[in-house]
Design an enzyme around this catalytic site. Structure first.
Site, mmCIF file in Angstrom:
data_model
loop_
_atom_site.group_PDB
_atom_site.id
_atom_site.type_symbol
_atom_site.label_atom_id
_atom_site.label_comp_id
_atom_site.label_asym_id
_atom_site.label_seq_id
_atom_site.Cartn_x
_atom_site.Cartn_y
_atom_site.Cartn_z
ATOM 1 N N ASP A 162 10.006 -7.665 -27.700
ATOM 2 C CA ASP A 162 9.326 -7.279 -26.331
ATOM 3 C C ASP A 162 8.206 -8.033 -26.455
ATOM 4 O O ASP A 162 7.461 -7.674 -27.531
ATOM 5 C CB ASP A 162 9.416 -5.643 -26.300
ATOM 6 C CG ASP A 162 8.607 -5.295 -25.051
ATOM 7 O OD1 ASP A 162 9.534 -5.025 -24.057
ATOM 8 O OD2 ASP A 162 7.596 -5.024 -24.745
ATOM 9 N N ILE A 163 7.838 -8.288 -25.352
ATOM 10 C CA ILE A 163 6.420 -9.045 -25.161
ATOM 11 C C ILE A 163 5.248 -7.800 -24.990
ATOM 12 O O ILE A 163 5.662 -6.974 -24.084
ATOM 13 C CB ILE A 163 6.302 -10.044 -23.894
ATOM 14 C CG1 ILE A 163 7.328 -11.092 -24.153
ATOM 15 C CG2 ILE A 163 4.793 -10.505 -23.719
ATOM 16 C CD1 ILE A 163 7.345 -11.874 -22.723
ATOM 17 N N ASP B 256 6.295 -14.835 -14.893
ATOM 18 C CA ASP B 256 7.504 -15.521 -14.843
ATOM 19 C C ASP B 256 7.283 -17.067 -15.783
ATOM 20 O O ASP B 256 8.221 -17.238 -16.629
ATOM 21 C CB ASP B 256 7.849 -16.140 -13.435
ATOM 22 C CG ASP B 256 8.477 -14.872 -12.759
ATOM 23 O OD1 ASP B 256 8.720 -13.792 -13.198
ATOM 24 O OD2 ASP B 256 8.603 -15.172 -11.574
ATOM 25 N N GLU C 173 10.915 -8.103 -19.722
ATOM 26 C CA GLU C 173 10.311 -8.921 -20.871
ATOM 27 C C GLU C 173 10.884 -8.694 -22.154
ATOM 28 O O GLU C 173 10.205 -9.031 -23.229
ATOM 29 C CB GLU C 173 8.958 -8.542 -21.083
ATOM 30 C CG GLU C 173 8.330 -7.202 -21.288
ATOM 31 C CD GLU C 173 8.361 -6.188 -20.226
ATOM 32 O OE1 GLU C 173 7.722 -5.116 -20.662
ATOM 33 O OE2 GLU C 173 8.919 -6.364 -19.216
#
Length: 339
Positions: free
Chosen positions: A204-205, A221, A247
């Site tokens: 996960d970002i 994006d 994300e």
């Protein structure tokens, strides 16, 4: 018409058919003698039209075998019987078909059943008219069969394209969650059959929402696209990344145990955090990611839900423990922030 035809029959039968088929343009014609030995050839070549000599032993059984196999059932099968008694009357209006054998042929899956007159008669006008009518009928059946097969092939190509679209994430060009739902059970089954390890990463970002809120969704994006490219470049050939949603990403690590998965996750974490993401000519962002790891256990379900849940729980631990870190099952050294 660019198509392939396979003729199965005796030498005399082949000679007669080849003379008739030469009038059909753009068709590749192959011949073979024994219906008992031709199935491997059919499986390899997959002709559009199969013409069988009805009187040969095994022809009807071959037709049944083809129609019972999903991968071959679309082949257009024509059974052709040699000249019956009173052949001229048979192919002119009012003919009397051999209904018993014809019914057996159609029940066996044949798409068409025809009589065959010899190529040469005694100059009889009725014979000439019958031969012309029969040739026209044979060509019409072959053309109808090829047209039907072409429709099938076009449909299969369309289905392949639609399947690829349905399983791909258009933004990142990675496989999507639907693809993961299909691939993960397959990977689990393969790992158990081969008795090899399997691991799963959930990535996960960190603080992705703030990127969208600060710079806008177009920048967000672009970050997803750049991160996806970086994942592809830093994974091994047997590793398969998926965009799980938003994300969040899932990565299936084939033939990879827990220790090896930890090394892969640490490498990904560093490749993301140690180099800025150049979004455009005026902006470069520092991005980090948190990763949770789980490895396949004997009591995991066949669909991978328990494996996925454990990896996701470890991802939540990484997020709650300060982000920008890798956490695997148990108290492993990877619980510390990577340097």
């Amino acid at each position: 018409m660019d198509a392939s035809i396979l003729v199965v029959g005796s030498d005399e039968f082949q000679t007669t058919l080849l003379e008739r088929l030469r009038y059909i343009a753009a068709c590749t014609v192959e011949v073979t003698s024994s219906p008992k030995e031709v199935l491997p050839l059919i499986q390899a070549r997959q002709p559009d039209v199969l013409i069988l000599q009805a009187s040969q032993v095994g022809s009807l059984d071959l037709c049944r075998q083809i129609k019972q196999q999903t991968s071959l059932a679309w082949i257009y099968c024509i059974l052709i019987a040699e000249q019956p008694q009173n052949a001229i009357e048979e192919i002119l209006p009012g003919w009397n078909w051999d209904l018993g054998f014809r019914a057996a042929a159609l029940e066996g899956g044949a798409d068409a059943y025809l009589w065959l007159l010899p190529n040469h008669g005694n100059g009889d006008i009725s014979w000439s008219a019958g031969l012309m009518l029969q040739n026209h009928l044979l060509q019409a059946q072959i053309q109808a069969g090829i047209a039907r097969v072409q429709i099938y092939r076009n449909l299969m190509r369309t289905n392949d394209v639609l399947s690829a679209i349905a399983l791909a994430d258009p933004l990142t060009e990675l496989n999507n969650r639907r693809a993961l739902d299909w691939e993960l059970p397959r990977q689990i089954q393969n790992a158990r059959v081969r008795d090899v390890p399997l691991s799963l990463l959930m990535l996960d970002i960190d603080y992705f929402k703030s990127i969208n809120d600060t710079y806008g969704h177009l920048v967000g994006d672009r970050v997803l696209q750049l991160l996806s490219a970086r994942l592809r470049h830093n994974l091994r050939f047997q590793d398969t990344p998926f965009r799980y949603g938003g994300e969040e990403f899932a990565i299936v690590l084939s033939n990879t145990n827990a220790q090896e998965a930890q090394l892969v996750a640490l490498r990904l974490n560093r490749s993301i955090g140690n180099q800025c993401f150049t979004v455009d000519n005026n902006r470069a962002l520092n991005i980090t990611a948190s990763i949770g790891i789980a490895s396949l256990q004997p009591d995991d379900d066949a669909n991978g839900m328990s494996l996925l849940n454990r990896a996701d729980q470890n991802l939540l631990r990484a997020k709650s423990n300060g982000r920008n870190r890798v956490i695997c099952e148990g108290n492993q050294p990877s619980d510390e922030t990577p340097s």
